[in-house]
Design a protein around this motif. Structure first.
Motif, PDB file in Angstrom:
ATOM      1  N   SER A 273      -5.349   5.496  39.104  1.00  0.00           N
ATOM      2  CA  SER A 273      -5.306   4.738  37.954  1.00  0.00           C
ATOM      3  C   SER A 273      -6.314   5.474  36.983  1.00  0.00           C
ATOM      4  O   SER A 273      -7.648   4.339  36.826  1.00  0.00           O
ATOM      5  CB  SER A 273      -4.358   3.694  37.541  1.00  0.00           C
TER       6      SER A 273
ATOM      7  N   ASP B 154      -2.158  14.512  29.545  1.00  0.00           N
ATOM      8  CA  ASP B 154      -2.547  15.097  31.053  1.00  0.00           C
ATOM      9  C   ASP B 154      -3.271  16.484  30.792  1.00  0.00           C
ATOM     10  O   ASP B 154      -3.851  15.897  32.107  1.00  0.00           O
ATOM     11  CB  ASP B 154      -0.181  15.333  30.962  1.00  0.00           C
TER      12      ASP B 154
ATOM     13  N   PHE C 284      -4.891   3.891  31.888  1.00  0.00           N
ATOM     14  CA  PHE C 284      -4.410   4.374  30.671  1.00  0.00           C
ATOM     15  C   PHE C 284      -2.782   4.453  30.703  1.00  0.00           C
ATOM     16  O   PHE C 284      -3.075   4.998  31.960  1.00  0.00           O
ATOM     17  CB  PHE C 284      -5.094   4.666  29.540  1.00  0.00           C
ATOM     18  N   GLU C 285      -1.661   4.868  30.146  1.00  0.00           N
ATOM     19  CA  GLU C 285      -0.803   5.597  30.715  1.00  0.00           C
ATOM     20  C   GLU C 285      -0.928   7.128  29.742  1.00  0.00           C
ATOM     21  O   GLU C 285      -1.023   7.187  28.964  1.00  0.00           O
ATOM     22  CB  GLU C 285       0.520   4.906  29.948  1.00  0.00           C
ATOM     23  N   ARG C 286      -1.371   7.941  31.060  1.00  0.00           N
ATOM     24  CA  ARG C 286      -1.215   9.381  30.551  1.00  0.00           C
ATOM     25  C   ARG C 286      -0.250  10.026  29.976  1.00  0.00           C
ATOM     26  O   ARG C 286      -0.461  11.170  29.280  1.00  0.00           O
ATOM     27  CB  ARG C 286      -1.626  10.139  31.832  1.00  0.00           C
ATOM     28  N   ASP C 287       1.049   9.411  29.916  1.00  0.00           N
ATOM     29  CA  ASP C 287       1.527  10.160  29.456  1.00  0.00           C
ATOM     30  C   ASP C 287       3.097  10.811  27.759  1.00  0.00           C
ATOM     31  O   ASP C 287       2.345   9.180  27.526  1.00  0.00           O
ATOM     32  CB  ASP C 287       3.372   9.983  29.920  1.00  0.00           C
TER      33      ASP C 287
ATOM     34  N   ARG D 154       0.870   8.721  20.636  1.00  0.00           N
ATOM     35  CA  ARG D 154       2.167   8.941  21.809  1.00  0.00           C
ATOM     36  C   ARG D 154       3.427   8.522  20.693  1.00  0.00           C
ATOM     37  O   ARG D 154       3.584   8.269  19.667  1.00  0.00           O
ATOM     38  CB  ARG D 154       2.285   7.169  22.436  1.00  0.00           C
TER      39      ARG D 154
ATOM     40  N   GLY E 266      -2.151   3.012  26.313  1.00  0.00           N
ATOM     41  CA  GLY E 266      -1.340   2.133  26.946  1.00  0.00           C
ATOM     42  C   GLY E 266      -2.553   1.351  27.555  1.00  0.00           C
ATOM     43  O   GLY E 266      -2.353   1.093  29.198  1.00  0.00           O
TER      44      GLY E 266
END
Length: 882
Positions: free
Chosen positions: A525, A743, A528-531, A711, A617
């Motif tokens: 991880s 990504d 953070f949210e990569r998507d 985002r 995120g």
């Protein structure tokens, strides 16, 4: 005999063979006719005279052969005949020829491709005058997270005044960005600020125009620029009249004073323009602590790096004594070429070792095939010995017959390498330096020819030994059983297969370890949210937006306009994106009774908007995020810290309401009240987590280098054009560069790991294929040799299952011995790879076990088909044939 006559004789012997043969025939005919005439004069009839002359003169063929063998270059003509015979053999056994050529092509192709990378990146000299005398100089301290830091202008001044080991020391700064506007679309250019003496230190000159003068390196006179060859050709159509003209960089006219040559790509290939460094008076004092420069120096003749290091350490000690507050009291001197390879040297060595291991497997595999062919020709060699040929002559011919295979296979291998290199260069990880030098060069081809020669020599030793030991009696006696060879020869071929398995297993273990490392990093991880995140970078020109307030206002308008794009759920900005490269760290002072934890001696400083954390995120664990309407330049300074700082400085209590600031001896900043604690992220890479992070509000600490984080509720890449348009709607001259999804940034950060995994995995797969071919070939040859034995055993009541089991057991015996040796090698190899691993131990039993299982599976599969053929022998047909 004079030398020119000797040269004439040598050349005539090499290239005038037919003329010499004609003269020899004429001389032999003269002696024959003379003898006939003498016989006629003695009273013989013509028929008797000719017969007697023939007996007296003898057979002329041995005389002709002896004459030819005595000529200069006779061995070369014989070698040519051997090559011709080797070419004819290719068509007689097409299956064997294709297999041998394929083995050579795979081995040479892999070696040539990797040599291209290693030579271009690590071995090719830097394109500067006497590059071995160039060194990089860094400031450092044992108390910070980085071993090598940039250089202060004041230190550079003192180094110049005090050292006796350098001809000169130059500075440059690789953090400059310019927006090129005017004719054409606005474009962001990566620039370097360089001192006027950088080009002389490197030993280069512009291809057109001139470099910078000392006057142009002073503040106020720096509006001049050098162009890269690529930019000059692409943007200005290679117009030579551009020198002396002005171009618009970030709203400021700069006179083009020169164009660099195509080989000048300093400090990296991405740089397109160079402008003067122009240090301000404040940057030449230690009060501002402006460590933003990098230093390169040229050693004086006969001065070693060690001597330079000793003197610079002494100078640094004197500076530290005069200024005890210096936080970077030490100096490191590193050869410039070696410095480029710091982060890739280990990977290059692993690649080189892997490909050489593969090449050795290929050479052994080729030797196994050639040995089988030589054994099959044992009777032929024995008959030739009986007819008078020497053993050395037959052995040399057997080696010469390998040359056509090597030439064709080598040419195919170079073609494979050229294709592989052309495919690799665009995919090369961004961390790999000097990618522009990776090509099939003359040096690489010479190295490949040398490797090909050694490979051929290794592979031809066994067939030459077979030819040397040929025996007519044994060959005739064994013909009733086989033409494949003796049991001893079969054992030798089996031993070669065992060595192949022993060498292939470490390659396979390395491939599994690197694959598991890549998987572990992908699962790591980042915090953070990569998507579904689209990013883009902005370099806002201060010539156009002169004040901090103007910069913050532009950024706020851009945020508002991007947020209106359909599909956008949140949008934020930060001065440095995680995993996108670069660093911005400072030494903080915390309002805490606890002593500063050593891991917080340097902290990543970030400037962000309030929505940045939501867009990325990153969780807000306590308190709040920035409020862009509330946290303004007029309000009290506030900041955010990550959870690591909170746990270390205020364990067991809330950090909200506490304070931090930049260390006052570095920069005078106010105390910032902590209003929130956010999640910790990995900024540099997924496999390293050296520093904590603290954040300032973009309105209270405006930055003109910012990155958008957008985002979306759908595919982020689809909004690229819309995001750029939204920025241009606010300012048509504002470039947006490095537009990528998050990504893509994560994948780029794993580029080196991907390369390691892919190359070693490919080599392991090829080695595995070669092992399968070797096992199959040896067992198939053994089955052919024992065909009569199998027929008799079946006739006497043996089961077909038992025969098949015996054949498979032979293959497994090869595997067992090879695996034991291979596991011993694998332990050493895996330990040497420790620096390339993450999330997996060097002696990982899962990797060792899975690689062993794959080897066993391949050997079983390779043994199955010969075993099936052995079990299918018809006793009646076999015995009838006998």
């Amino acid at each position: 005999m004079r030398w020119h006559y000797r040269l004439y004789v040598a050349l005539r012997g090499l290239f005038g063979s037919s003329s010499l043969d004609r003269e020899l025939n004429e001389e032999l005919q003269f002696h024959f006719d003379r003898q006939v005439q003498a016989n006629l004069e003695s009273g013989m009839t013509p028929e008797q005279a000719r017969r007697a002359a023939a007996i007296a003169v003898g057979n002329p063929d041995p005389i002709r052969e002896a004459s030819r063998d005595g000529r200069t270059g006779a061995w070369l003509r014989q070698f040519g005949r051997d090559l011709s015979y080797g070419v004819r053999l290719l068509s007689k056994a097409p299956g064997f020829s294709v297999a041998a050529i394929a083995i050579i092509a795979l081995g040479i192709g892999a070696v040539t491709a990797i040599f291209s990378v290693v030579y271009g990146v690590a071995l090719k000299p830097l394109p500067f005058r006497e590059p071995d005398r160039l060194v990089n100089i860094y400031s450092t301290s044992a108390n910070i997270g980085y071993a090598r830091m940039s250089v202060n202008g004041a230190d550079h001044r003192d180094w110049l005044a005090s050292n006796h080991v350098f001809e000169d020391i130059a500075l440059y700064r690789n953090l400059a960005n310019f927006n090129l506007t005017g004719a054409g679309d606005p474009e962001r250019l990566l620039a370097a600020r360089i001192s006027a003496n950088l080009l002389p230190v490197l030993g280069v000159s512009p291809a057109m125009g001139r470099g910078f003068t000392d006057e142009e390196d002073e503040v106020g006179n720096e509006r001049v620029v050098l162009l890269s060859d690529a930019l000059w050709r692409r943007r200005f159509a290679a117009d030579p009249s551009i020198v002396g003209k002005a171009i618009n960089l970030s709203g400021v006219p700069h006179e083009v004073v020169g164009v660099m040559g195509p080989d000048f790509q300093y400090p990296a290939r991405e740089f397109q323009v160079w402008v003067p460094l122009s240090l301000s008076p404040g940057e030449l004092t230690r009060k501002t602590r402006g460590n933003n420069n990098l230093a390169v120096a040229r050693l004086k003749p006969e001065v070693t790096v060690e001597e330079a290091q000793a003197e610079m350490s002494a100078i640094a000690a004197r500076i530290m004594k005069a200024d005890p507050q210096n936080v970077l009291p030490e100096v490191i001197v590193v050869p410039a070429h070696a410095d480029l390879l710091t982060n890739v040297r280990g990977a290059l060595y692993v690649m080189l070792a892997a490909v050489l291991c593969l090449l050795f497997v290929a050479a052994l595999n080729l030797g196994t095939l050639l040995s089988a062919r030589a054994a099959a020709r044992g009777r032929e060699h024995a008959v030739r010995l009986a007819l008078g040929a020497s053993r050395g002559r037959i052995a040399i011919q057997s080696m010469a017959e390998v040359v056509p295979l090597l030439v064709i296979g080598g040419a195919a291998g170079v073609a494979i390498a050229a294709f592989a290199v052309n495919a690799f260069v665009p995919l090369a990880p961004p961390t790999l330096p000097r990618v522009e030098n990776i090509r099939i060069s003359i040096e690489v081809l010479l190295a490949s020819i040398a490797v090909l020669s050694v490979t051929g020599l290794i592979a031809s030793v066994l067939p030459a030994a077979h030819a040397w030991s040929a025996d007519l009696t044994s060959a005739t006696r064994e013909e009733t059983r086989s033409t494949i060879g003796s049991v001893r020869q079969s054992r030798v071929r089996g031993g070669l297969v065992v060595v192949q398995i022993a060498l292939a297993l470490p390659l396979l273990v390395g491939g599994v370890l690197l694959t598991r490392t890549f998987a572990a990093l992908n699962a790591q991880s980042p915090g953070f949210e990569r998507d579904n995140i689209l990013t883009g970078h902005l370099a806002i020109p201060r010539s156009k937006y002169r004040t901090d307030a103007a910069v913050a206002e532009l950024e706020a308008r851009i945020l508002e306009n991007v947020a209106r794009i359909p599909g956008v759920t949140s949008v934020g900005m930060v001065n440095r994106l995680p995993l996108a490269g670069g660093m911005s760290m400072v030494i903080f002072e915390f309002d805490s009774p606890r002593a500063l934890d050593p891991s917080l001696s340097a902290v990543d400083m970030r400037v962000a908007t309030g929505e940045y954390f939501k867009a990325m995120g990153i969780p807000v664990l306590e308190g709040r995020s920035f409020d862009d309407a509330r946290d303004t330049a007029e309000s009290a300074p506030v900041g955010l810290i990550d959870e690591r700082i909170a746990k270390l400085m205020w364990p067991g209590e809330s950090a909200i309401g506490k304070r931090f600031r930049v260390a006052p001896h570095l920069m005078k900043t106010p105390w910032f009240e902590i209003v929130g604690v956010v999640g910790h992220i990995r900024h540099d890479s997924l496999d390293a987590d050296p520093r904590a992070q603290a954040y300032w509000s973009f309105k209270q600490m405006p930055m003109d280098r910012m990155a958008l984080a957008v985002r979306t509720g759908r595919s982020a890449g689809a909004l690229s054009a819309s995001m750029v348009r939204a920025v241009h709607d606010i300012d048509p001259e504002q470039p947006v560069y490095d537009v990528r999804t998050m990504d893509e940034w994560v994948d780029r950060s794993l580029g080196q790991r991907w390369m390691n995994m892919t190359l070693v995995g490919t080599f392991a797969s090829v080695a595995l294929l070669l092992c399968a071919i070797g096992v199959y070939g040896v067992i198939a040859f053994g089955v052919a040799r024992q065909r009569r034995e199998f027929g008799i055993r079946l006739a006497l009541g043996a089961s077909r299952r038992g025969i098949a089991t015996a054949v498979v057991t032979q293959g497994l015996s090869f595997a067992a011995i090879g695996i034991v040796a291979g596991l011993i090698l694998s332990v050493g190899v895996s330990r040497s790879m420790r620096s390339l691993l993450f999330g997996v131990d060097a002696n990982d039993l899962v990797s060792l076990g899975s690689a062993t299982a794959v080897i066993l599976g391949v050997v079983l599969l390779a043994s199955y088909f010969p075993a099936r053929r052995a079990a299918g022998v018809d006793p009646a047909v076999t015995l009838r044939a006998e």
